[in-house]
Design an enzyme around this catalytic site. Structure first.
Site, PDB file in Angstrom:
ATOM      1  N   GLN A 283     -11.907  -3.794  25.974  1.00 42.04           N
ATOM      2  CA  GLN A 283     -11.368  -5.005  25.563  1.00 42.04           C
ATOM      3  C   GLN A 283     -12.531  -5.536  24.781  1.00 42.04           C
ATOM      4  O   GLN A 283     -12.138  -6.130  23.651  1.00 42.04           O
ATOM      5  CB  GLN A 283     -10.317  -5.664  26.368  1.00 42.04           C
ATOM      6  CG  GLN A 283      -9.143  -5.024  26.899  1.00 42.04           C
ATOM      7  CD  GLN A 283      -8.065  -4.888  25.655  1.00 42.04           C
ATOM      8  OE1 GLN A 283      -7.936  -5.502  24.662  1.00 42.04           O
ATOM      9  NE2 GLN A 283      -7.008  -4.224  26.201  1.00 42.04           N
TER      10      GLN A 283
ATOM     11  N   ASP B 283     -11.184  -2.848  38.446  1.00 44.16           N
ATOM     12  CA  ASP B 283     -10.559  -2.296  37.318  1.00 44.16           C
ATOM     13  C   ASP B 283     -11.355  -2.411  35.961  1.00 44.16           C
ATOM     14  O   ASP B 283     -11.498  -3.810  35.695  1.00 44.16           O
ATOM     15  CB  ASP B 283      -9.214  -2.858  37.115  1.00 44.16           C
ATOM     16  CG  ASP B 283      -8.291  -2.231  36.284  1.00 44.16           C
ATOM     17  OD1 ASP B 283      -8.585  -1.510  35.135  1.00 44.16           O
ATOM     18  OD2 ASP B 283      -6.989  -2.619  35.988  1.00 44.16           O
TER      19      ASP B 283
ATOM     20  N   ILE C   5      -1.355   0.766  29.583  1.00 47.15           N
ATOM     21  CA  ILE C   5      -0.685   0.478  30.795  1.00 47.15           C
ATOM     22  C   ILE C   5       0.335   1.463  31.033  1.00 47.15           C
ATOM     23  O   ILE C   5       0.482   2.074  32.030  1.00 47.15           O
ATOM     24  CB  ILE C   5      -0.341  -1.029  31.281  1.00 47.15           C
ATOM     25  CG1 ILE C   5      -1.449  -1.783  31.380  1.00 47.15           C
ATOM     26  CG2 ILE C   5       0.491  -1.063  32.361  1.00 47.15           C
ATOM     27  CD1 ILE C   5      -1.254  -3.136  31.588  1.00 47.15           C
TER      28      ILE C   5
ATOM     29  N   CYS D 170      -3.295  -8.643  29.339  1.00 50.96           N
ATOM     30  CA  CYS D 170      -2.140  -8.874  30.557  1.00 50.96           C
ATOM     31  C   CYS D 170      -2.618  -9.826  31.243  1.00 50.96           C
ATOM     32  O   CYS D 170      -2.072 -10.881  32.120  1.00 50.96           O
ATOM     33  CB  CYS D 170      -1.467  -7.852  31.064  1.00 50.96           C
ATOM     34  SG  CYS D 170      -2.725  -6.834  31.873  1.00 50.96           S
TER      35      CYS D 170
ATOM     36  N   GLY E 201       7.363   1.659  26.049  1.00 49.66           N
ATOM     37  CA  GLY E 201       6.035   1.075  25.508  1.00 49.66           C
ATOM     38  C   GLY E 201       4.956   2.331  26.042  1.00 49.66           C
ATOM     39  O   GLY E 201       5.004   2.552  27.216  1.00 49.66           O
TER      40      GLY E 201
ATOM     41  N   ARG F 209      -5.701 -12.298  30.946  1.00 47.14           N
ATOM     42  CA  ARG F 209      -6.415 -13.188  30.516  1.00 47.14           C
ATOM     43  C   ARG F 209      -6.317 -13.206  29.008  1.00 47.14           C
ATOM     44  O   ARG F 209      -6.343 -12.027  28.391  1.00 47.14           O
ATOM     45  CB  ARG F 209      -7.801 -13.123  30.863  1.00 47.14           C
ATOM     46  CG  ARG F 209      -8.660 -11.933  30.618  1.00 47.14           C
ATOM     47  CD  ARG F 209      -9.942 -11.806  31.102  1.00 47.14           C
ATOM     48  NE  ARG F 209     -10.050 -11.455  32.535  1.00 47.14           N
ATOM     49  CZ  ARG F 209     -10.167 -12.331  33.393  1.00 47.14           C
ATOM     50  NH1 ARG F 209     -10.575 -13.568  33.050  1.00 47.14           N
ATOM     51  NH2 ARG F 209     -10.115 -12.013  34.708  1.00 47.14           N
TER      52      ARG F 209
END
Length: 434
Positions: A124, A118, A197, A58, A193, A60
């Protein structure tokens, strides 16, 4: 080591866009879902790129990899997203060699996160590397780099307090809800969703609001049911979305859809509704703000909420940077060893060639030429010479690239450099490549 460069033929680049310069709309254009990332990797493989990873979150979208020119990677990124080269020129960034390596370390250790400390990004990076390795796009250097960045992330997380205290997008979302939804414990909260997150937001909602009116909806119902069983919340089918929207007082959207799933028409409301869109690309159309009583907050808005936790975290940045520098030094020492090895081997072969030529000449002239003795002496001399060159190249203050270039030039063991004249010039993009 500012002059780090592993390959003579290609350059290691890190390029992409992040929240620092690109807003949610632009980041959405350059976002890549799992299928898009796989397609990009497949094309990279067919175009002869040897090693590359791509991450898209979300905050980059970035590519790390080897190329003769950054345009190779920019073309891949723009070819598989809705973003254009002109938009990349305006909002993107490019780092090369040592700066690219440093950038990955900072990203992986949470120093470049939208909310400082964070560490979600490291998973990722790990996933991106696994995907590239499966497609044969992860060389030894990228393997070593990613694993060292993962190591740095663990050390920064455990040896500093840069991630202490509750501060994340999901936590900021819940704090905003608490502050802006009166009697939040009795509000009907709908979460659309159940990605990472979404899951984290749901956990924080239960923890900080004691709300028992939370409903989950996900396109894949099974995923929502797994989360619901763990957290004891309600699950509804995707077909129930419109009905549940009529009941909701707070809507949290955290999906991975590539276009808005919530708009003014779908809502059709005549009552107040607080909407938090935590998705990239945006999953809530801005037209919902035309409805009286509807408040829309996006991920970028929530990330601007500063608190004491983030101020305390900033105090630990120097400690995190010191850990990064130590592990970068270890990486560069390994790189230098690999970088020097071909030159040392080539130098040894060249010296042996010189000796062999001289032997052949002397054997013709000398009547009693002791070939065995001379071979022993020459081998020892060559070994000592090689040892001196190797020691010099391993010294901490040695300009390795210049030294290698000098050795190759003197002993005529240079390498072929490809013609890159067909590529557009780097200046065309007006992007800092330092």
């Amino acid at each position: 080591m500012e002059n780090f460069k592993l390959s003579q033929n290609t350059t290691f680049y890190a390029l992409g866009l992040s929240y620092k310069k690109a807003d949610a709309l632009i980041r959405g254009k350059f976002s890549l879902d799992a299928e898009g990332q796989s397609d990009l990797l497949a094309q990279a493989k067919t175009e002869g790129i040897e090693s590359l990873i791509v991450i898209s979150t979300c905050n980059r979208t970035e590519i790390y990899g080897w190329a003769s020119h950054p345009y190779e990677l920019i073309k891949l990124l723009c070819g598989h997203t809705k973003g254009s080269v002109e938009e990349f020129q305006q909002f993107g960034y490019i780092y090369k060699n040592s700066q690219a390596v440093s950038h990955m370390f900072r990203v992986g250790t949470g120093l470049e996160s939208q909310i400082l400390g964070d560490f979600e990004i490291i998973s990722q990076i790990r996933t991106a590397f696994s995907r590239s390795r499966e497609k044969g796009l992860a060389d030894t250097f990228l393997d070593r780099l990613v694993n060292t960045v993962i190591q740095a992330s663990k050390k920064v997380k455990t040896e500093t307090k840069i991630s202490c205290g509750a501060a994340s997008v999901s936590f900021a979302s819940v704090q905003y809800i608490i502050q802006n939804a009166a009697d939040v414990g009795n509000k009907n909260i709908l979460l659309l969703g159940t990605g990472k997150i979404g899951r984290n937001t749901c956990v924080n909602l239960l923890k900080h609001t004691k709300n028992s009116h939370i409903t989950l909806i996900n396109r894949t119902r099974h995923k929502a049911e797994l989360l619901a069983r763990r957290l004891n919340v309600i699950v509804k089918g995707y077909g129930d979305l419109k009905e549940e929207l009529q009941r909701a007082d707070v809507l949290v959207v955290a999906t991975g859809a590539q276009s808005p799933t919530i708009d003014k028409t779908l809502l059709g409301l005549h009552k107040p509704l607080l909407i938090l869109d935590l998705s990239i690309p945006r999953n809530v159309d801005a037209d919902v703000k035309e409805i009286p009583g509807v408040t829309l907050m996006h991920l970028d808005d929530l990330s601007q909420i500063a608190d004491e936790t983030l101020e305390r975290r900033k105090q630990h940045i120097p400690a995190a940077e010191a850990i990064i520098e130590d592990l970068k030094s270890e990486l560069y020492a390994w790189v230098n060893g690999r970088k020097c090895a071909p030159t040392i081997h080539a130098l040894k072969a060249k010296l042996n060639e010189i000796v062999s030529t001289e032997f052949a000449f002397q054997k013709k002239k000398a009547i009693h030429f002791d070939e065995v003795q001379m071979d022993l002496v020459s081998s020892r001399i060559i070994q000592k010479l090689i040892g001196h060159f190797a020691s010099h190249l391993k010294e901490e203050n040695t300009p390795v690239d210049q030294s290698i270039e000098f050795i190759e030039k003197v002993f005529q063991i240079g390498r072929f450099m490809p013609d890159r004249s067909s590529w557009p010039t780097e200046e065309k993009y007006r992007i800092n490549l330092s």
